[in-house]
Write a protein that holds these residues in place. Structure first.
Motif, mmCIF file in Angstrom:
data_model
loop_
_atom_site.group_PDB
_atom_site.id
_atom_site.type_symbol
_atom_site.label_atom_id
_atom_site.label_comp_id
_atom_site.label_asym_id
_atom_site.label_seq_id
_atom_site.Cartn_x
_atom_site.Cartn_y
_atom_site.Cartn_z
ATOM 1 N N ASP A 6 7.702 13.753 89.042
ATOM 2 C CA ASP A 6 8.125 15.147 88.816
ATOM 3 C C ASP A 6 7.879 15.539 87.353
ATOM 4 O O ASP A 6 7.375 16.630 87.049
ATOM 5 C CB ASP A 6 9.612 15.264 89.174
ATOM 6 C CG ASP A 6 10.099 16.704 89.217
ATOM 7 O OD1 ASP A 6 9.261 17.614 89.307
ATOM 8 O OD2 ASP A 6 11.327 16.915 89.171
ATOM 9 N N THR B 161 10.090 22.958 89.702
ATOM 10 C CA THR B 161 9.614 22.286 90.905
ATOM 11 C C THR B 161 10.241 22.935 92.126
ATOM 12 O O THR B 161 11.466 23.022 92.221
ATOM 13 C CB THR B 161 10.061 20.806 90.906
ATOM 14 O OG1 THR B 161 9.928 20.287 89.595
ATOM 15 C CG2 THR B 161 9.272 19.987 91.898
ATOM 16 N N ALA B 162 9.415 23.359 93.065
ATOM 17 C CA ALA B 162 9.944 23.876 94.332
ATOM 18 C C ALA B 162 9.800 22.818 95.420
ATOM 19 O O ALA B 162 10.632 22.724 96.319
ATOM 20 C CB ALA B 162 9.205 25.146 94.735
ATOM 21 N N LYS C 22 14.644 37.548 87.974
ATOM 22 C CA LYS C 22 15.588 36.864 88.866
ATOM 23 C C LYS C 22 16.423 35.861 88.102
ATOM 24 O O LYS C 22 15.900 35.096 87.285
ATOM 25 C CB LYS C 22 14.819 36.097 89.958
ATOM 26 C CG LYS C 22 14.129 36.965 90.970
ATOM 27 C CD LYS C 22 13.501 36.056 92.026
ATOM 28 C CE LYS C 22 12.712 36.836 93.051
ATOM 29 N NZ LYS C 22 12.002 35.942 93.983
ATOM 30 N N ARG D 156 2.287 33.170 91.491
ATOM 31 C CA ARG D 156 3.287 32.395 90.737
ATOM 32 C C ARG D 156 3.317 30.927 91.150
ATOM 33 O O ARG D 156 4.094 30.147 90.605
ATOM 34 C CB ARG D 156 4.681 33.004 90.955
ATOM 35 C CG ARG D 156 4.847 34.399 90.315
ATOM 36 C CD ARG D 156 6.141 35.042 90.813
ATOM 37 N NE ARG D 156 7.286 34.228 90.543
ATOM 38 C CZ ARG D 156 8.353 34.106 91.361
ATOM 39 N NH1 ARG D 156 8.403 34.757 92.499
ATOM 40 N NH2 ARG D 156 9.356 33.328 91.033
ATOM 41 N N LYS D 157 2.499 30.553 92.141
ATOM 42 C CA LYS D 157 2.552 29.180 92.670
ATOM 43 C C LYS D 157 1.441 28.308 92.064
ATOM 44 O O LYS D 157 0.277 28.700 92.063
ATOM 45 C CB LYS D 157 2.416 29.190 94.194
ATOM 46 C CG LYS D 157 3.566 29.878 94.888
ATOM 47 C CD LYS D 157 3.487 29.741 96.394
ATOM 48 C CE LYS D 157 2.483 30.692 96.978
ATOM 49 N NZ LYS D 157 2.575 30.773 98.460
ATOM 50 N N ILE E 181 6.790 26.735 90.768
ATOM 51 C CA ILE E 181 6.847 28.200 90.831
ATOM 52 C C ILE E 181 7.134 28.748 89.441
ATOM 53 O O ILE E 181 8.090 28.307 88.788
ATOM 54 C CB ILE E 181 7.968 28.679 91.788
ATOM 55 C CG1 ILE E 181 7.883 27.982 93.148
ATOM 56 C CG2 ILE E 181 7.949 30.212 91.922
ATOM 57 C CD1 ILE E 181 6.820 28.469 94.076
ATOM 58 N N PHE F 85 7.899 26.785 84.425
ATOM 59 C CA PHE F 85 7.877 26.610 85.878
ATOM 60 C C PHE F 85 9.021 25.696 86.311
ATOM 61 O O PHE F 85 9.551 24.940 85.485
ATOM 62 C CB PHE F 85 6.568 25.942 86.318
ATOM 63 C CG PHE F 85 5.413 26.890 86.389
ATOM 64 C CD1 PHE F 85 4.954 27.344 87.613
ATOM 65 C CD2 PHE F 85 4.806 27.353 85.239
ATOM 66 C CE1 PHE F 85 3.897 28.233 87.675
ATOM 67 C CE2 PHE F 85 3.750 28.246 85.288
ATOM 68 C CZ PHE F 85 3.287 28.683 86.516
ATOM 69 N N LEU G 72 4.612 21.459 94.240
ATOM 70 C CA LEU G 72 4.475 22.916 94.124
ATOM 71 C C LEU G 72 5.433 23.375 93.041
ATOM 72 O O LEU G 72 6.637 23.095 93.099
ATOM 73 C CB LEU G 72 4.827 23.593 95.457
ATOM 74 C CG LEU G 72 4.983 25.118 95.397
ATOM 75 C CD1 LEU G 72 3.661 25.794 95.026
ATOM 76 C CD2 LEU G 72 5.490 25.657 96.733
#
Ligand SMILES: CCCCC/C=C\C/C=C\CCCCCCCC(=O)SCCNC(=O)CCNC(=O)[C@H](O)C(C)(C)COP(=O)(O)OP(=O)(O)OC[C@H]1O[C@@H](n2cnc3c(N)ncnc32)[C@H](O)[C@@H]1OP(=O)(O)O
Length: 240
Positions: free
Chosen positions: A161, A177-178, A237, A206-207, A231, A175, A229
């Motif tokens: 990660d 981690t999604a 937000k 955004r990915k 984001i 970013f 992935l």
């Protein structure tokens, strides 16, 4: 100084005292291994060789430092202290909310730099901007045991990660981690060195899609491969 397993705090209060008590005494690495920032604080670079590093890790580190000489690769410093500008940018995403109290935040440190030297995550990262690749040279210490004698899968997931995250952040900005998908193919002997080679595969709005593999030093063993992935954070937000 390396601590033996017997010296490890056994109770929660001892652990709290060890983590939250007086600051750790500085371990001065000597002039060649100090790093400085433009801030008044002196940040020690933890991604430089220390006595716990095996011969394999030192050799690989030296090979990558050579690759840095023509500017194609960059050694990425790693501090246990915070990077004020990035943290400030990151905090703007929390907007009005205060998910963490200030005194707790002041105790915070990067997970991968929270162990004594040699006992946990020993690593150095190198980044190639043209190829959008990040390589992490990783030696997992004795406190990262999973199956007896082998590295814990969660410890490897942490380093994957982190490597994919650094690859994404170095290329693209802030970013999170999604999604992380890891295939564990062959266990990693504790205290051995592996090479995590990551690359940015694709950007869609955004990915950001990234991937990596984890190999032994002789490259004969594929220990893991993974995709991630990430984001890009949306300033409109709140994260909480
Ligand atoms: C990360 C640290 C930054 C600070 C930098 C400071 C210093 C740097 C120093 C060192 C770097 C160290 C690197 C460490 C890396 C460690 C990384 C982490 O561990 S992050 C922690 C774990 N992750 C989380 O906690 C994230 C929790 N999730 C979220 O907060 C949100 O879900 C989000 C990921 C922010 C996305 O939310 P948002 O509302 O912004 O987006 P959307 O939901 O609208 O989705 C956008 C787009 O993406 C698709 N998507 C979202 N999630 C997934 C998923 N899990 N799988 C597949 N697709 C997903 C979604 O469908 C939308 O797609 P589309 O636009 O096509 O509709």
């Amino acid at each position: 100084m390396l601590r033996s397993c017997a010296a490890r705090p056994r109770t929660l209060s001892a652990l709290r005292a060890a983590r939250g008590g007086a600051p750790r005494p500085a371990r001065d690495p000597g002039p060649a291994r100090r790093s400085f920032s433009t801030e008044k604080v002196i940040h020690k670079d933890h991604s430089l060789p220390n006595p716990s590093w095996s011969k394999d890790l030192r050799l690989l580190f030296d090979q990558f430092m050579k690759k840095c000489e023509d500017g194609s690769w960059k050694h990425l410093p790693s501090s246990e202290c915070k990077v004020p500008q990035r943290i400030h940018s990151f905090k703007t995403y929390f907007l009005d909310s205060k998910p963490v109290k200030e005194d707790q935040l002041s105790q915070a440190r990067p997970f991968t730099r929270s162990y004594e030297v040699g006992q946990g995550f020993e690593y150095a990262m190198f980044y190639n901007e043209d190829e959008k690749r990040t390589v992490c040279l990783f030696q997992g210490g004795p406190y990262l045991e999973g199956p007896p004698g082998f590295l814990h899968g969660g410890a490897l997931a942490t380093m994957i990660d982190t490597t994919l995250g650094v690859c994404t952040i170095s290329c693209m900005g802030l970013f999170m981690t999604a999604n992380l998908n890891i295939n564990f193919k062959s266990p990693i002997p504790l205290c051995s060195v592996v090479v995590i080679s990551s690359q940015l595969d694709k950007v869609e709005g955004r990915k950001v899609f990234v991937s990596c593999n984890v190999r032994s030093v002789d490259e004969k063993t594929l220990h893991s491969d993974a995709t991630g992935l990430f984001i890009k954070l949306d300033p409109e937000k709140s994260l909480t």
